[in-house]
Design a protein around this motif. Structure first.
Motif, PDB file in Angstrom:
ATOM      1  N   ARG A  27      23.595  40.699  38.751  1.00 31.62           N
ATOM      2  CA  ARG A  27      24.609  40.242  38.229  1.00 31.62           C
ATOM      3  C   ARG A  27      24.264  40.112  36.687  1.00 31.62           C
ATOM      4  O   ARG A  27      24.999  39.794  35.870  1.00 31.62           O
ATOM      5  N   ASN A  32      30.192  39.833  39.847  1.00 30.27           N
ATOM      6  CA  ASN A  32      30.328  38.523  40.065  1.00 30.27           C
ATOM      7  C   ASN A  32      30.243  38.688  41.725  1.00 30.27           C
ATOM      8  O   ASN A  32      30.997  39.166  42.301  1.00 30.27           O
ATOM      9  N   GLY A  34      27.231  37.298  44.570  1.00 28.19           N
ATOM     10  CA  GLY A  34      26.982  36.777  46.044  1.00 28.19           C
ATOM     11  C   GLY A  34      26.004  36.916  47.043  1.00 28.19           C
ATOM     12  O   GLY A  34      25.946  38.025  47.021  1.00 28.19           O
ATOM     13  N   LYS A  56      18.481  32.025  46.713  1.00 26.08           N
ATOM     14  CA  LYS A  56      18.712  31.236  45.226  1.00 26.08           C
ATOM     15  C   LYS A  56      18.433  31.884  43.964  1.00 26.08           C
ATOM     16  O   LYS A  56      19.329  32.151  43.229  1.00 26.08           O
ATOM     17  N   SER A  59      18.164  35.460  43.046  1.00 24.39           N
ATOM     18  CA  SER A  59      19.455  36.253  42.597  1.00 24.39           C
ATOM     19  C   SER A  59      20.059  35.084  41.038  1.00 24.39           C
ATOM     20  O   SER A  59      20.526  35.690  40.701  1.00 24.39           O
ATOM     21  N   VAL A  61      21.677  32.717  41.330  1.00 27.26           N
ATOM     22  CA  VAL A  61      23.442  32.097  41.740  1.00 27.26           C
ATOM     23  C   VAL A  61      23.338  29.990  41.561  1.00 27.26           C
ATOM     24  O   VAL A  61      22.440  30.411  42.108  1.00 27.26           O
ATOM     25  N   ASP A  63      24.534  28.403  43.980  1.00 29.41           N
ATOM     26  CA  ASP A  63      25.518  27.545  44.903  1.00 29.41           C
ATOM     27  C   ASP A  63      24.394  26.931  45.923  1.00 29.41           C
ATOM     28  O   ASP A  63      23.236  27.028  45.663  1.00 29.41           O
ATOM     29  N   TYR A 106      33.425  34.945  44.905  1.00 32.48           N
ATOM     30  CA  TYR A 106      33.185  36.077  44.534  1.00 32.48           C
ATOM     31  C   TYR A 106      34.077  37.326  44.690  1.00 32.48           C
ATOM     32  O   TYR A 106      34.425  36.995  45.264  1.00 32.48           O
TER      33      TYR A 106
END
Length: 238
Positions: A27, A32, A34, A56, A59, A61, A63, A106
């Protein structure tokens, strides 16, 4: 489909750290990408000690953890057994539905399994059968220590018997004073497994910050080869 399915030769080998750290590193490079942990046993998704919460953070992200891991179970058992004991049923098709939903956001996903390839996973499938249904190539995380050549070669052969492409291997969790022995393991895995060892990640017990992890990923793992492979797959599927 695009991305990688990340498995291990055993449990507690380091695949969550590798999955999260690799996603964070990619990333940072502008991908892009996930992370997805279809089933987690031993912690609820919201538990900060569990794999989904760690993925989470590592990374970066945005989400929700319940999207990263749609099915989580309290008991630290093989997922299929944990599902049975919780009186729940989860099929491969249900996991694929969540996967497709994530791919609307993603370009590709790093999907983390549980344990090794022969682990009873969903209500209707072993992990290897789930990976085949996802139609994703496989990245194997293995211990760098004694016994890893046998375990890794067996994992590679089992994957290929089921028609799953093996992208490479990452050796993990070894003492840096033993690097010469780990290099010997690397050479034997490459020679007899006909696959590339894409990284050798030593013990990360001293790493506590996400930035430290991503720095270690860039230092010890061939991120460029992995990123080029994912990029080629995105182009082929796009």
């Amino acid at each position: 489909m695009s991305g990688l399915f990340i498995t291990a030769t055993d449990t507690e080998v380091g695949k969550t750290v590798i999955t999260g750290g690799l996603a964070g590193a990619l990333r940072e490079k502008g991908y892009n990408i996930g992370v997805f942990k279809p089933i987690q046993s031993g912690h609820k998704a919201s538990d900060e000690r569990g794999d989904a919460a760690r993925l989470k953070v590592m990374s970066s992200v945005d989400d929700d953890v319940n999207a990263i891991c749609p099915y989580s179970l309290d008991e630290p058992l093989a997922p299929q057994l944990a599902l049975q004991r919780a009186n729940k049923q989860v099929t491969v098709d249900q996991l694929l539905t969540h996967y497709y939903q994530f791919l609307e956001k993603y370009d590709s996903l790093l999907v983390e399994g549980a344990g090794g390839l022969a682990v009873p996973y969903t209500t209707d499938a072993l992990l290897i059968e789930t990976i085949k249904a996802f139609n994703l190539p496989l990245l194997i995380v293995a211990r760098g220590t004694l016994g890893t050549v046998n375990h890794t070669l067996l994992t590679i052969e089992y994957a290929r018997q089921h028609g799953v492409e093996v992208v490479g291997v990452i050796l993990c969790h070894y003492d840096e004073t033993q690097v010469e022995r780990v290099l010997e393991n690397k050479e034997m895995i490459e020679q007899y497994g006909h696959v590339k060892v894409l990284g050798m990640m030593p013990s990360l017990d001293s790493i506590t910050m996400k930035d430290q992890l991503i720095e270690a990923v860039h230092r010890y793992i061939n991120v460029e080869d992995i990123s080029q492979f994912i990029k080629s797959k995105v182009g082929r599927n796009g």
